[in-house]
Write a protein that holds these residues in place. Sequence first.
Motif, PDB file in Angstrom:
ATOM      1  N   GLU A  83      -2.015   0.824 -20.391  1.00 27.45           N
ATOM      2  CA  GLU A  83      -2.407   0.203 -19.126  1.00 27.45           C
ATOM      3  C   GLU A  83      -1.290  -0.712 -18.645  1.00 27.45           C
ATOM      4  OE1 GLU A  83      -5.329   0.751 -17.434  1.00 27.45           O
ATOM      5  OE2 GLU A  83      -5.843   2.229 -18.966  1.00 27.45           O
ATOM      6  N   VAL A  84      -1.222  -0.892 -17.319  1.00 30.07           N
ATOM      7  CA  VAL A  84      -0.214  -1.783 -16.748  1.00 30.07           C
ATOM      8  C   VAL A  84      -0.910  -2.892 -15.962  1.00 30.07           C
ATOM      9  CG1 VAL A  84       1.558   0.002 -16.593  1.00 30.07           C
ATOM     10  CG2 VAL A  84      -0.001  -0.350 -14.678  1.00 30.07           C
ATOM     11  N   ASP A  85      -0.160  -3.923 -15.605  1.00 27.66           N
ATOM     12  CA  ASP A  85      -0.670  -5.044 -14.822  1.00 27.66           C
ATOM     13  C   ASP A  85      -0.924  -4.561 -13.391  1.00 27.66           C
ATOM     14  OD1 ASP A  85      -1.161  -7.352 -13.404  1.00 27.66           O
ATOM     15  OD2 ASP A  85       0.717  -8.337 -13.948  1.00 27.66           O
ATOM     16  N   THR A  86      -2.184  -4.464 -13.005  1.00 32.71           N
ATOM     17  CA  THR A  86      -2.566  -3.939 -11.697  1.00 32.71           C
ATOM     18  C   THR A  86      -1.966  -4.756 -10.557  1.00 32.71           C
ATOM     19  OG1 THR A  86      -4.645  -3.191 -12.676  1.00 32.71           O
ATOM     20  CG2 THR A  86      -4.530  -3.236 -10.293  1.00 32.71           C
ATOM     21  N   ASN A  87      -2.006  -6.078 -10.660  1.00 31.29           N
ATOM     22  CA  ASN A  87      -1.454  -6.926  -9.594  1.00 31.29           C
ATOM     23  C   ASN A  87       0.034  -6.665  -9.390  1.00 31.29           C
ATOM     24  OD1 ASN A  87      -3.887  -8.178  -8.912  1.00 31.29           O
ATOM     25  ND2 ASN A  87      -3.640  -9.707 -10.532  1.00 31.29           N
ATOM     26  N   GLU A  88       0.767  -6.511 -10.459  1.00 30.21           N
ATOM     27  CA  GLU A  88       2.207  -6.239 -10.357  1.00 30.21           C
ATOM     28  C   GLU A  88       2.440  -4.875  -9.707  1.00 30.21           C
ATOM     29  OE1 GLU A  88       6.355  -6.234 -10.615  1.00 30.21           O
ATOM     30  OE2 GLU A  88       4.872  -7.840 -10.524  1.00 30.21           O
ATOM     31  N   GLN A  89       1.643  -3.885 -10.052  1.00 26.29           N
ATOM     32  CA  GLN A  89       1.810  -2.557  -9.472  1.00 26.29           C
ATOM     33  C   GLN A  89       1.470  -2.559  -7.979  1.00 26.29           C
ATOM     34  OE1 GLN A  89       3.486  -0.466 -11.284  1.00 26.29           O
ATOM     35  NE2 GLN A  89       3.338  -2.008 -12.884  1.00 26.29           N
ATOM     36  N   LEU A  90       0.426  -3.285  -7.580  1.00 24.05           N
ATOM     37  CA  LEU A  90       0.086  -3.394  -6.162  1.00 24.05           C
ATOM     38  C   LEU A  90       1.207  -4.077  -5.376  1.00 24.05           C
ATOM     39  CD1 LEU A  90      -3.708  -4.284  -6.355  1.00 24.05           C
ATOM     40  CD2 LEU A  90      -2.691  -2.148  -5.529  1.00 24.05           C
ATOM     41  N   ARG A  91       1.815  -5.098  -5.977  1.00 23.18           N
ATOM     42  CA  ARG A  91       2.955  -5.777  -5.331  1.00 23.18           C
ATOM     43  C   ARG A  91       4.092  -4.786  -5.114  1.00 23.18           C
ATOM     44  NH1 ARG A  91       7.681  -7.491  -6.198  1.00 23.18           N
ATOM     45  NH2 ARG A  91       7.724  -6.977  -8.402  1.00 23.18           N
ATOM     46  N   ARG A  92       4.362  -3.951  -6.106  1.00 23.21           N
ATOM     47  CA  ARG A  92       5.434  -2.959  -5.986  1.00 23.21           C
ATOM     48  C   ARG A  92       5.103  -1.914  -4.928  1.00 23.21           C
ATOM     49  NH1 ARG A  92       6.715  -1.019 -11.935  1.00 23.21           N
ATOM     50  NH2 ARG A  92       8.210   0.270 -10.815  1.00 23.21           N
ATOM     51  N   ILE A  93       3.827  -1.519  -4.846  1.00 22.66           N
ATOM     52  CA  ILE A  93       3.421  -0.523  -3.852  1.00 22.66           C
ATOM     53  C   ILE A  93       3.634  -1.058  -2.444  1.00 22.66           C
ATOM     54  CG2 ILE A  93       1.404   0.663  -2.879  1.00 22.66           C
ATOM     55  CD1 ILE A  93       0.470   1.082  -5.791  1.00 22.66           C
ATOM     56  N   THR A  94       3.346  -2.341  -2.212  1.00 22.87           N
ATOM     57  CA  THR A  94       3.517  -2.907  -0.866  1.00 22.87           C
ATOM     58  C   THR A  94       4.982  -2.924  -0.447  1.00 22.87           C
ATOM     59  OG1 THR A  94       3.629  -5.183  -1.669  1.00 22.87           O
ATOM     60  CG2 THR A  94       1.447  -4.334  -1.044  1.00 22.87           C
ATOM     61  N   GLN A  95       5.900  -2.764  -1.388  1.00 24.98           N
ATOM     62  CA  GLN A  95       7.326  -2.729  -1.059  1.00 24.98           C
ATOM     63  C   GLN A  95       7.829  -1.300  -0.795  1.00 24.98           C
ATOM     64  OE1 GLN A  95       9.231  -4.700  -4.336  1.00 24.98           O
ATOM     65  NE2 GLN A  95       8.604  -6.728  -3.666  1.00 24.98           N
TER      66      GLN A  95
END
Length: 102
Positions: free
Chosen positions: A69-81
């Motif tokens: 599993e990965v840190d969901t918040n970090e992945q969402l931040r990356r997606i917004t970029q």
Amino acid sequence: FQASNPGQFENDSDVLWQRGHIPETIVYHGRVGINTDAPDEALVVCGNAKVMGRVMHPSDSRAKQNIREVDTNEQLRRITQMRLVEYDYKPEFASVMGIKDT
């Protein structure tokens, strides 16, 4: 494609076909087209393909290890970029590929 004798092909243009190192395999060094005479990738199938077994793909979990599993918040931040785009296929490409809705 028809071989008159395993390992022997009809004409000199077929010399790129060779027996594989693994039993019951044939290797072709080039591009193969099914229902096309202009393949632009290693294998191009113009039409339906039926698979009577499993298809192994790099995204298949059977080909991976150390899945976690990965840190969901970090992945969402990356997606917004990410740069997201919409596009239409060029008509000449769509017609060759049989795409009706470009």
